[in-house]
Enzyme design. Structure first.
Site, PDB file in Angstrom:
ATOM      1  N   HIS A   1      70.264  29.788 -85.838  1.00 46.80           N
ATOM      2  CA  HIS A   1      69.648  30.779 -86.388  1.00 46.80           C
ATOM      3  C   HIS A   1      70.688  32.052 -86.065  1.00 46.80           C
ATOM      4  CE1 HIS A   1      66.836  27.708 -87.257  1.00 46.80           C
ATOM      5  NE2 HIS A   1      66.433  27.647 -86.160  1.00 46.80           N
TER       6      HIS A   1
ATOM      7  N   HIS B   1      67.890  26.193 -79.021  1.00 45.62           N
ATOM      8  CA  HIS B   1      68.515  26.548 -80.060  1.00 45.62           C
ATOM      9  C   HIS B   1      68.727  28.135 -81.375  1.00 45.62           C
ATOM     10  CE1 HIS B   1      65.555  25.744 -82.749  1.00 45.62           C
ATOM     11  NE2 HIS B   1      66.178  25.897 -83.881  1.00 45.62           N
TER      12      HIS B   1
ATOM     13  N   ASP C   1      62.039  22.978 -78.170  1.00 49.67           N
ATOM     14  CA  ASP C   1      63.817  24.498 -78.100  1.00 49.67           C
ATOM     15  C   ASP C   1      63.718  25.184 -78.117  1.00 49.67           C
ATOM     16  OD1 ASP C   1      66.367  23.995 -77.564  1.00 49.67           O
ATOM     17  OD2 ASP C   1      66.875  22.818 -79.213  1.00 49.67           O
TER      18      ASP C   1
ATOM     19  N   HIS D   1      44.038  -3.782-112.577  1.00 50.26           N
ATOM     20  CA  HIS D   1      42.825  -4.359-113.867  1.00 50.26           C
ATOM     21  C   HIS D   1      41.672  -3.770-114.310  1.00 50.26           C
ATOM     22  CE1 HIS D   1      45.604  -7.588-111.845  1.00 50.26           C
ATOM     23  NE2 HIS D   1      45.311  -7.756-112.853  1.00 50.26           N
TER      24      HIS D   1
ATOM     25  N   ASP E   1      68.092  24.556 -89.286  1.00 50.83           N
ATOM     26  CA  ASP E   1      67.830  23.356 -88.877  1.00 50.83           C
ATOM     27  C   ASP E   1      68.681  21.888 -89.698  1.00 50.83           C
ATOM     28  OD1 ASP E   1      66.955  24.645 -86.593  1.00 50.83           O
ATOM     29  OD2 ASP E   1      65.180  24.926 -87.851  1.00 50.83           O
TER      30      ASP E   1
HETATM   31 FE1  FES Z   1      43.596  -5.782-109.778  1.00 50.36          FE
HETATM   32 FE2  FES Z   1      42.840  -3.049-109.064  1.00 50.36          FE
HETATM   33  S1  FES Z   1      42.131  -4.294-110.474  1.00 50.36           S
HETATM   34  S2  FES Z   1      45.257  -5.161-108.343  1.00 50.36           S
HETATM   35 FE    FE Z   2      65.148  26.285 -85.449  1.00 46.82          FE
END
Ligand code: FES
Ligand code: FE
Length: 443
Positions: A216, A211, A208, A106, A366
């Site tokens: 890797h 791993h 970790d 609005h 990963d």
């Molecule tokens: Fe109405 Fe933001 S102006 S929801």
């Molecule tokens: Fe890793």
């Protein structure tokens, strides 16, 4: 009741054994939102993402959409990104610069301070009951920064960010406060969704390095990591810090690094030496990779991995934001010293993209494993809630055979290898402490 079950678990807690049903349980997930994500400091972004007045970025803080703005006084503010009129999301862009935010529904308008400054036909349509000063945006209760890292906290009464980070600040100073110009985020954070539980991804980075030699393996074969020695990510120290934080200070097998200050160019060394203490320089001159985490879900890695052409230091910070027990949104910030040359930054950025960017080789390795943890943890046997030894996962590494290294120059409890589960066990304990904490109780 999940709370009673967790209290029973706490009373019977055995270090090194983590019941697998805790990984994906939906009630655990709900309680984590309240007890962990509702109470701890959550990373939102870096100050370099908000350069001039009017700059803004939008982020998620747990489940809440947040807008961060820089006002005319160059202060950073954080608000719920929801219009006070009917609640729609006010700003839909990821980032930008504006004088004010106008709601698409609005048309109400808010300043960068979050004040409601414009209501369409307000004088005609709203009577005396409508006081604009009461309808500003809702502020995130606490917003604090350390070394340019901005965190928010939903809990008004939380300890300060600096107190929460504790000794992690000493390591942040090395990674983020070493050069005079500080760090900057290059590009926008990479963001994607992965099948994973946040606890498993957080512990992967924080706790970790074990791993690396297996998950890797292809990176070694492609020559993206320096050696085929299966122990190569073990050398150095794993450091347990307070509040579930932790860092691995990885070196080469000799305890040194072939490249002083992670191979950063010599023209910055005098800045490092002016900004850091002797002990910090000692650690920084020997480290090859820093990898660690701030509890609950911020992780980082400072590394030099990449192909020969792109082998330049790069740091990335990442948030594992839970969006369900089995799903996370990953956001990754690439950071670099502002004072580096453009050429260095460009090569370093490519190195990051090849390894830890969304499509990076190491990242993909990963991600696949984390998805498989989810798949296997859905199993009937894995979800068995009885306290027994056949439905737990194993965190016993280093439990009873590892002595602290008191000679390590940095703060925290340092162990002389990174192949240990000390940080993971400390994360579990802190997790359980928060999950079972009653309102008003001290940790
Ligand atoms: Fe109405 Fe933001 S102006 S929801
Ligand atoms: Fe890793």
């Amino acid at each position: 009741m999940i709370k009673d079950e967790l209290q029973a678990l706490k009373r019977n807690w055995e270090e090194g054994y983590f019941p697998q049903w805790l990984v994906l349980d939906p009630e655990v997930y709900e309680l984590e939102q309240e007890k962990i994500f509702g109470k701890t400091w959550l990373f939102l972004g870096h100050e370099s993402e908000l350069k001039k007045p009017g700059d803004y970025i939008t982020r998620m803080m747990a489940d809440d959409p947040i807008i961060l703005t820089k006002n005319k006084k160059e202060e950073i503010k954080a608000f719920l990104n929801s219009c006070s009129h009917r609640g729609t999301r006010l700003c839909t862009e990821d980032y930008g610069n504006k004088k004010a935010h106008t709601c698409p529904y609005h048309g109400w308008t808010y300043s960068m301070d979050g004040d409601l400054i414009g209501v369409v036909a307000g004088n005609k349509l709203f009577g005396e009951k409508m006081d604009k000063s009461e309808w500003g945006l809702r502020q995130v209760p606490r917003v604090e920064s350390y070394q340019g890292m901005i965190f928010g906290n939903f809990d008004k009464g939380a300890i300060s960010l600096e107190e929460y980070l504790g000794d992690m600040k000493w390591y942040f100073d090395i990674m983020l406060g070493r050069s005079n110009g500080g760090m900057e985020v290059r590009g926008v954070p990479h963001r994607w969704i992965a099948k994973a539980n946040w606890k498993m991804t957080a512990e992967n980075f924080a706790a970790d390095p074990y791993h690396v030699q297996s998950t890797h393996r292809s990176a070694v074969e492609m020559d993206l990591t320096p050696t085929s020695d299966p122990m190569y990510a073990s050398y150095g120290h794993q450091v347990v810090l307070d509040n579930g934080h932790g860092i691995n200070v990885i070196t080469s097998s000799t305890g040194e690094s072939a490249n002083k200050y992670q191979g950063l160019p010599e023209y910055l060394w005098s800045e490092f030496e002016g900004n850091l203490t002797k002990d910090q320089l000692d650690v920084f001159s020997k480290v090859t990779n820093f990898v660690g985490g701030v509890f609950p879900n911020l992780s980082f890695i400072s590394t030099g991995s990449g192909s020969e052409e792109t082998k330049h230091n790069h740091i990335n910070f990442r948030v594992w934001r839970p969006i369900g027990p089995d799903k996370i949104e990953i956001s990754v910030w690439y950071m670099i010293d502002k004072d580096l040359s453009e050429d260095y930054k460009e090569k370093s950025y490519k190195g990051f993209l090849n390894t830890f960017g969304a499509a990076g080789t190491l990242e993909q390795d990963d991600t696949e494993i984390w998805a498989r943890i989810v798949e296997a943890s859905q199993a009937r046997m894995a979800r068995d809630r009885k306290l027994s030894y056949n439905n737990v996962i194993n965190y016993l590494m280093g439990l009873d055979n590892l002595q602290q290294d008191k000679e390590f120059p940095g703060p925290g409890i340092a162990y002389p290898t990174c192949y240990t589960d000390h940080i993971a066990r400390s994360m579990h304990e802190y997790w359980l402490e928060l999950m079972t904490k009653e309102e008003g109780e001290e940790t």
